[in-house]
Design an enzyme around this catalytic site. Structure first.
Site, PDB file in Angstrom:
ATOM      1  N   ARG A 120      53.062  -7.342 -15.517  1.00 52.39           N
ATOM      2  CA  ARG A 120      53.458  -6.820 -14.206  1.00 52.39           C
ATOM      3  C   ARG A 120      54.523  -5.739 -14.383  1.00 52.39           C
ATOM      4  NH1 ARG A 120      54.975 -11.393 -10.027  1.00 52.39           N
ATOM      5  NH2 ARG A 120      54.825  -9.618  -8.590  1.00 52.39           N
ATOM      6  N   CYS A 155      63.131  -9.811  -9.401  1.00 53.59           N
ATOM      7  CA  CYS A 155      61.793 -10.276  -9.776  1.00 53.59           C
ATOM      8  C   CYS A 155      60.812  -9.624  -8.811  1.00 53.59           C
ATOM      9  CB  CYS A 155      61.724 -11.805  -9.718  1.00 53.59           C
ATOM     10  SG  CYS A 155      62.297 -12.507  -8.148  1.00 53.59           S
TER      11      CYS A 155
END
Length: 279
Positions: free
Chosen positions: A177, A236
């Site tokens: 990611r 995050c």
């Protein structure tokens, strides 16, 4: 007080301790009813630990609830400022457990710990779980509405921090990611230019518990070097798993890093620069 507590500690099941079981996902309550620690209060990440955003571009997918709403939730759970709280989840504190710990610490509630290893630690220990839908008695006195959530930075501060060689911005999402190879939750893949990657699960043992404080200190120091803790920003996807790393840092004796609550879910929706490699 250590941010972590072991299942063998008698305070976990002490009647005076307030236990909170945090679940995430559409079937959260069903999983809770399948087994939880006796007298553990059911809490949900989406409804109790986050507001429902009108636009994730402003605050991300899991913005913090208003201070008044959070205080009302604590009151409903029977919590007063001096109560000892133990929180856990079924994801080894990678989801709701660490988020609630961080929120409580952020408003000044110091007497809170996370069960190391979460629900799995209890089942591994052979503890008998409850399937009751436990309902706490609300506190007689409302929990005072806090003045602020301390220890956060907004998107403007992250812009500055990511380009400052004296500060470190840590992205705790998995490597694919961060690198922009895949993005299952947000609209655009990649990462904040200047941010470094340290996958949150690197802080965990194969048994689903945190590494020792010494091992964690080494892990985090490899990432932040000599940067002052207060000059470190952790984020995050939506400000949840970052709390897992912030808890690990606290356990390692690294106190003061900040949380970017909006995280990638906010940044990626604001037409800002995006990096798609590790450079």
């Amino acid at each position: 007080m250590s941010p972590l507590i072991e299942i063998t500690d008698p305070r976990v099941l002490d009647p005076e301790t307030i236990l909170i079981d945090v679940r995430a996902g559409a079937n959260a309550h069903e999983r809770y009813l399948q087994g939880h620690l006796p007298n553990a209060i059911f809490a949900t990440l989406d409804d109790d630990l986050a507001a429902h955003p009108e636009d994730a571009a402003i605050g991300g997918r899991h913005p913090l609830p208003s201070l008044a709403d959070f205080a009302a939730t604590l009151t409903r759970w029977g919590i007063t400022p001096n109560k000892h709280i133990v929180v856990y989840d079924d994801k080894s504190a990678a989801m709701g457990g660490a988020r609630l710990w961080w929120m409580l610490r952020s408003i000044g509630h110091i007497n809170v710990q996370v069960l190391n290893g979460g629900l799995k630690a209890a089942t591994d220990e052979g503890l008998e779980l409850s399937t009751d839908d436990y309902q706490p008695k609300p506190a007689a006195t409302p929990y005072p509405i806090p003045a602020e959530y301390s220890g956060t930075v907004d998107i403007e501060e992250v812009k500055k921090a990511a380009s400052d060689e004296n500060r470190v911005v840590i992205d705790v999402r998995e490597g694919q990611r961060y690198q922009g190879i895949t993005e299952p939750l947000d609209l655009v893949a990649g990462h904040i230019p200047g941010a470094v990657n340290l996958f949150y699960s690197n802080s965990m043992s194969p048994e689903g518990k945190y590494l020792t404080s010494q091992a964690l200190a080494s892990l985090y120091k490899d990432t932040i070097g000599n940067t002052k803790p207060e000059d470190v920003v952790v984020h995050c996807g939506s400000g949840v798993t970052a709390c897992h790393t912030l808890l690990g840092m606290e356990h390692a004796g690294i106190t003061g890093p900040k949380l970017y609550v909006g995280s990638w879910s906010e940044w990626s929706r604001r037409d800002l620069p995006i990096a798609t490699n590790t450079k």
